[in-house]
Design a protein around this motif. Structure first.
Motif, short mmCIF file in Angstrom:
data_model
loop_
_atom_site.label_atom_id
_atom_site.label_comp_id
_atom_site.label_asym_id
_atom_site.label_seq_id
_atom_site.Cartn_x
_atom_site.Cartn_y
_atom_site.Cartn_z
N ALA A 211 11.60 35.54 15.64
CA ALA A 211 10.80 35.84 16.75
C ALA A 211 11.63 36.96 17.51
O ALA A 211 10.73 37.57 18.07
CB ALA A 211 11.70 34.95 17.53
N VAL A 212 13.03 37.72 17.30
CA VAL A 212 13.42 38.71 17.62
C VAL A 212 12.25 39.79 17.51
O VAL A 212 12.26 40.66 17.44
CB VAL A 212 15.01 39.12 17.48
CG1 VAL A 212 15.67 40.50 17.89
CG2 VAL A 212 15.94 37.61 18.84
N ALA A 214 9.01 39.99 15.99
CA ALA A 214 8.29 39.84 16.93
C ALA A 214 8.03 40.33 18.11
O ALA A 214 7.19 41.21 18.37
CB ALA A 214 7.29 38.91 16.77
N ALA A 215 8.76 39.89 18.68
CA ALA A 215 9.24 40.34 20.09
C ALA A 215 9.33 42.18 20.57
O ALA A 215 8.68 42.99 20.86
CB ALA A 215 10.29 40.20 20.76
N VAL A 216 10.20 42.21 19.07
CA VAL A 216 10.65 44.18 19.35
C VAL A 216 9.14 44.53 19.24
O VAL A 216 9.27 45.45 19.98
CB VAL A 216 11.75 43.92 18.15
CG1 VAL A 216 11.80 45.96 18.16
CG2 VAL A 216 13.11 43.63 18.32
N ALA A 217 8.68 43.97 17.90
CA ALA A 217 7.38 44.94 17.52
C ALA A 217 5.94 44.89 18.72
O ALA A 217 5.67 45.38 18.66
CB ALA A 217 7.02 44.48 16.41
N ALA A 218 6.64 43.52 19.40
CA ALA A 218 5.78 43.91 20.83
C ALA A 218 5.65 44.73 21.74
O ALA A 218 5.89 44.86 22.93
CB ALA A 218 5.74 42.26 21.10
N GLY A 219 7.14 45.37 21.67
CA GLY A 219 7.28 46.92 22.35
C GLY A 219 9.40 45.86 23.49
O GLY A 219 9.16 46.66 24.15
N GLU A 220 9.66 44.79 23.11
CA GLU A 220 10.52 45.06 23.89
C GLU A 220 12.41 44.71 23.79
O GLU A 220 11.93 45.37 22.80
CB GLU A 220 11.17 42.51 24.00
CG GLU A 220 12.16 42.15 24.51
CD GLU A 220 12.16 42.73 25.88
OE1 GLU A 220 10.57 41.64 26.55
OE2 GLU A 220 13.02 43.16 26.31
N THR A 221 12.22 46.02 24.54
CA THR A 221 13.66 46.47 24.36
C THR A 221 14.66 45.92 25.09
O THR A 221 15.86 46.58 24.61
CB THR A 221 13.77 48.24 24.54
OG1 THR A 221 12.96 48.02 25.89
CG2 THR A 221 12.21 48.86 23.85
N LEU A 225 17.22 40.07 27.12
CA LEU A 225 16.19 39.22 26.76
C LEU A 225 16.23 38.40 25.66
O LEU A 225 15.60 37.74 25.16
CB LEU A 225 14.96 39.84 26.91
CG LEU A 225 14.70 40.10 28.46
CD1 LEU A 225 13.49 40.46 29.24
CD2 LEU A 225 14.59 38.43 29.47
N LEU A 226 15.88 39.20 24.78
CA LEU A 226 16.24 39.14 23.01
C LEU A 226 17.06 37.97 22.54
O LEU A 226 16.92 37.29 22.07
CB LEU A 226 16.33 40.81 21.97
CG LEU A 226 15.04 41.79 22.23
CD1 LEU A 226 15.84 42.73 21.63
CD2 LEU A 226 14.40 41.14 21.70
N ILE A 283 25.93 32.91 7.93
CA ILE A 283 25.38 33.82 8.98
C ILE A 283 24.28 34.67 8.22
O ILE A 283 23.51 34.74 7.15
CB ILE A 283 26.16 35.47 8.93
CG1 ILE A 283 26.97 35.13 7.02
CG2 ILE A 283 27.89 34.64 9.68
CD1 ILE A 283 27.49 36.09 7.16
N ASP A 284 23.17 35.39 9.59
CA ASP A 284 22.40 35.94 8.80
C ASP A 284 21.89 37.27 9.75
O ASP A 284 22.72 37.66 10.84
CB ASP A 284 20.84 34.86 8.81
CG ASP A 284 19.99 35.46 7.68
OD1 ASP A 284 19.47 36.51 7.58
OD2 ASP A 284 18.64 34.72 7.96
N ASN A 285 20.61 37.51 9.82
CA ASN A 285 20.92 39.04 10.66
C ASN A 285 18.99 39.48 10.00
O ASN A 285 19.32 39.62 9.48
CB ASN A 285 21.75 40.06 9.67
CG ASN A 285 22.07 40.84 8.78
OD1 ASN A 285 21.13 42.11 8.11
ND2 ASN A 285 22.65 40.22 7.89
N VAL A 286 19.10 40.58 10.95
CA VAL A 286 17.83 41.43 10.61
C VAL A 286 17.72 42.64 11.34
O VAL A 286 18.08 43.15 12.05
CB VAL A 286 16.60 40.03 11.06
CG1 VAL A 286 16.14 40.54 12.46
CG2 VAL A 286 14.28 40.98 10.20
N LEU A 287 16.53 43.24 10.13
CA LEU A 287 17.22 44.65 11.22
C LEU A 287 16.00 44.79 11.77
O LEU A 287 14.68 44.80 12.01
CB LEU A 287 16.89 45.93 9.87
CG LEU A 287 18.39 46.12 9.23
CD1 LEU A 287 17.94 46.72 8.22
CD2 LEU A 287 19.37 47.20 10.64
#
Lengths: 297, 297
Positions: A211-212, A214-221, A225-226, A283-287
């Motif tokens: 979800a995070v 996708a939000a970043v890909a959609a332009g959220e910075t 909020l993230l 634990i988990d993460n995404v770039l």
């Protein structure tokens, strides 16, 4: 599968391999209890090197609790079988005395938010000193051309990259993508301790990361909020079918080199989550790669 | 004399030397301001290696006072001439930015009385971290077969030996005897600051070390008595012709590996002295070898 116990025997074995024509050595440092995630590192090493050495060492200096250290699973015979299947040529499984003989007094320390925040805060200040020191020693023992670490332990990976670069250890650190089960859960030796229901709940972690992303890909910075989006996804309020939600230990949105928390995403960032599901800490993460054009307001 | 400024150029030069047949590289790490003591290290390296690299780097992280760092003598042209005369093949003289680029965050720490007592106490806790870190980086940059350090800086030598052994850096540390002028004074770039009278007084330091050495050879094993002998010799009460005596900063009688103060000499020990003569701080030391048969009581 040949298993060597001493640094001297490791160096002899690698010298023999090089003399027999191996132009490169790839190393996969592990604490044993191998699973498919480790094997993906072995396969990556196999694809890029003539000789692959997997190390198994449950490093006491990176444990904050001795009970945790003692409870850590040791299953060398099974690990050897898996390592062979994955394509390793050699296992280096030293004793604690071999790695830390009497009089050993040297520690490698990385001074950075990398080692004090998130996993550093939870595991205590000695944890990443233990990691940096043992990895330096393993790399200097084998002097491999490449060493393979999983992106799943993102903070550890970055500590190792920083240390290797700063000291000038002549090994390239290869970051390998997090290995996931079909349902998206990051592979971990702890996953076997999840009940069917807990595992279903744990899937909120990769779902929050997606979800995070996708939000970043959609332009959220906006990092706040993230983070809120991740927390909400973990709580399951937007997916009531998941049942009891997850209250994370942290949701970090940081710059991936120093793990400094960000307010606003400008370049590459990292979202990391730690959470307990039942008694199991995951634990988990995404770039995160913000699109080059900022979101229009 | 070829001078290289970057780690990359150093590695290229050493690769070329090895490709041209050099089977071994000897390294002499220095902070420049070369004198006969350094040249004795270069000659030792020359005798044992096909290629000799001398490094000149005034390492900021091992200075406790920035004024001291700024005042440290820089005389590269003269150093290059001396290094060439001594038989060096190459000088590695990196900038501070080359050794500590932006983002550098790694420190090598030796946890031991070695780094906290005597010179460690005087220079502050960061001093030997600075030494251990820069030597690790220099050795990993050049990967020499051997590196040469003077016994005069005994504590530094032992910190380096401990660090290299603990991390497994594949370089043999060669300890070279203290280089002395004809009158017995240990060579140091600071000696030029001594007046004729101060130099005569300073000779009480090697005289005290010789007295302690002789007492140990004669069977004395009581460290308190040996220290008292050194202090008395330094004060000059037993040699009134010397004039004003010396009040030492410390007289240490320690085990040479850990610099742990000894009550009684059982095996090899070390006597180290630090003293100011006029405004000039001098250090010197001697290894003590008790006779195998203890003194009869």
């Amino acid at each position: 599968m040949r298993i060597v116990r001493s640094i001297r025997d490791l160096q002899h074995a690698l010298r023999d391999a090089r003399a027999a024509g191996a132009a490169s050595v790839g190393m996969v440092p592990t604490m044993g209890a191998l699973h498919e995630g480790h094997l993906s590192l072995v396969r990556a090493a196999r694809a890029e090197n003539d000789c692959v050495v997997l190390s198994i060492f449950v490093n006491p200096t990176q444990f904050d609790e001795s009970a945790d250290l003692e409870a850590y699973p040791r299953q060398e015979a099974q690990d050897a079988e898996l390592a062979e299947r994955g394509g390793a040529d050699l296992i280096f499984a030293p004793t604690v005395d071999e790695m830390y003989p009497s009089g050993h007094a040297t520690t490698v320390h990385v001074e950075s938010p990398l080692t004090t925040l998130f996993e550093g805060a939870r595991r205590g200040s000695a944890h990443f000193d233990g990691v940096a020191t043992v990895v330096a020693k393993l790399l200097l023992a084998a002097l491999p051309e490449r060493a393979y670490f999983g992106q799943k332990d993102a903070q550890q990976l970055r500590v190792v990259q920083r240390m290797v670069r700063d000291l000038g250890i002549p090994t390239r650190i290869v970051a390998c993508p997090t290995s996931r089960d079909r349902d998206g859960l990051a592979r971990s030796s702890r996953n076997v301790r999840l009940s069917v229901d807990q595992r279903r709940r744990a899937l909120a972690i990769p779902r929050a990361l997606t979800a995070v992303e996708a939000a970043v890909a959609a332009g959220e910075t906006d990092a706040a909020l993230l983070r809120a989006l991740a927390v909400e996804t973990l709580a399951g309020t937007s997916s009531p079918e998941v049942g009891v939600g997850i209250d994370p230990e942290y949701v970090a949105i940081v710059d991936p080199d120093r793990f400094e928390p960000l307010d606003t995403l400008a370049g590459e960032a990292l979202c990391a989550i730690a959470a307990r599901v039942g008694g199991v800490r995951l634990i988990d993460n995404v770039l995160l790669h913000p699109p080059t054009t900022p979101k229009e307001g």
